[in-house]
Design an enzyme around this catalytic site. Structure first.
Site, PDB file in Angstrom:
ATOM      1  N   ASP A   1      -3.598  -0.481  11.085  1.00 55.58           N
ATOM      2  CA  ASP A   1      -3.710   0.833  10.451  1.00 55.58           C
ATOM      3  C   ASP A   1      -5.097   1.406  10.722  1.00 55.58           C
ATOM      4  O   ASP A   1      -5.668   2.130   9.902  1.00 55.58           O
ATOM      5  CB  ASP A   1      -3.439   0.749   8.939  1.00 55.58           C
TER       6      ASP A   1
ATOM      7  N   ASN B   1       0.823  -1.205   0.000  1.00 53.70           N
ATOM      8  CA  ASN B   1       0.000   0.000   0.000  1.00 53.70           C
ATOM      9  C   ASN B   1       0.859   1.258   0.000  1.00 53.70           C
ATOM     10  O   ASN B   1       1.853   1.346   0.728  1.00 53.70           O
ATOM     11  CB  ASN B   1      -0.931   0.005   1.223  1.00 53.70           C
ATOM     12  N   ALA B   2       0.460   2.237  -0.813  1.00 53.82           N
ATOM     13  CA  ALA B   2       1.144   3.537  -0.896  1.00 53.82           C
ATOM     14  C   ALA B   2       2.611   3.388  -1.283  1.00 53.82           C
ATOM     15  O   ALA B   2       3.492   4.036  -0.719  1.00 53.82           O
ATOM     16  CB  ALA B   2       1.012   4.301   0.418  1.00 53.82           C
TER      17      ALA B   2
END
Length: 345
Positions: free
Chosen positions: A290, A233-234
């Site tokens: 998260d 992710n990201a």
């Protein structure tokens, strides 16, 4: 010779339970005194004592508590909001996540104005856990030294660089007291200096929200970084000619072990990606939630840091009006169950 002195505190014997030993579930009793696990043979032969209290666990599993290294808030609390009672809010989340098996965690601050960091960081202190809530291992600072192209739900106007080297970092944060993890994009200029300075002070540097290629990631690890923030992710997606930060899991150029966070909530990471990470580098895998302020809340709009977010169908959180994911609303125990389902069956 003086005889050894033993504690007179009550001894608890947990019966009919299953324990985790050497990566296996075994059926054994557990003996505890003053919060410490005892050897029953030594207890009987050396102290001539038996249990004071017996507890039937009805075949439940007794295991070490979960640790969450990346959690932005929960039950309406956002750690990155400057207008909150910080100590009370952190305690509220600590109590909630304890009910889901988390016994220690790192309150995580996302990209925010410098004034927010300077207000909040001094008020979050490391502390042990207990019946009132999970313990605090220290703060995780996720931003603002990240790449705008991989900002995810982070507010663009507060993202910055290491233009003045380590002084830039201190100008933004004000203090690193009780900070244990800092997430940065390793492709930023002067990041090598930052990594060396932070690791020399005992702070873990994590790589994330980044456009870094594999070589830049390898250089960051060799300068002292040891962690990757929410793998897949990201960051740049895996490519066969340049696998990016994902390639660090199999790199032969790094000198130290690499660990990585993984959000196994059924939304952020595809089951096949979870299995890839699990099969190629299980030793480095660290489950994180998260989780955001909306964890434990219902469908609707809420706030994370400087962003308006929306909970959709109790399953995912997105930036309001978009499909951009902005954090999880899953508990750690849910992530563990999903991870087990996808890797073990």
């Amino acid at each position: 010779m003086m005889s050894e002195q033993y504690s007179s505190a009550p001894i608890f014997q947990f019966r009919n339970c299953r324990l985790l030993e050497n990566h296996e579930i075994v059926s054994e009793d557990l003996w505890v005194r003053d919060g410490k696990i005892l050897n029953p043979e030594k207890l009987f032969f050396d102290e001539r004592r038996q249990s004071d209290v017996e507890i039937d666990c009805c075949n439940a599993i007794i295991s070490p508590g979960f640790i969450d290294l990346q959690i932005n808030g929960g039950v309406g609390v956002d750690f990155s909001q400057a207008n909150i009672d910080v100590e009370m809010s952190v305690a509220k989340v600590a109590k909630h996540i304890l009910s889901h098996g988390v016994t220690s965690f790192c309150p995580t601050l996302v990209t925010s104005p410098s004034s927010t960091y300077k207000q909040i960081i001094p008020k979050i202190k490391r502390c042990p856990g207990g019946i009132e809530g999970a313990g605090i291992l220290g703060i995780h600072l996720e931003g603002p030294f990240i790449n705008e192209q991989k900002k995810g739900a982070h507010t663009k106007k507060h993202i910055t660089t290491f233009r003045e080297g380590y002084q830039s970092l201190m100008d933004v944060y004000g203090s690193l007291d009780d900070v244990v993890i800092v997430t940065i994009a390793p492709e930023l200029e002067n990041s090598d200096i930052i990594i060396q300075e932070l690791t020399a002070k005992g702070t873990i540097v994590s790589l994330g929200h980044s456009m870094a290629n594999l070589i830049q990631g390898e250089d960051a690890i060799n300068h002292g970084a040891t962690f990757i923030t929410h793998l897949f992710n990201a960051m740049l997606p895996f490519h066969h000619r340049d696998p990016g930060l994902v390639g660090l899991l199999t790199s032969n150029r790094v000198k130290i072990p690499v660990y990585y966070g993984l959000i196994a909530d059924g939304i952020h990471t595809h089951p096949a990606a979870i299995r890839i990470a699990h099969r190629i580098h299980p030793e480095g895998l660290v489950l994180v939630t998260d989780a955001i302020a909306a964890m434990g809340l219902g469908v609707g709009k809420h706030k994370i840091g400087q962003q308006d977010i929306e909970i959709v169908n109790y399953k995912k959180a997105v930036i309001a009006g978009t499909d951009i994911l902005c954090g999880s609303i899953s508990s750690m125990v849910s992530c563990v169950k999903h991870y087990k389902k996808e890797t073990v069956g």
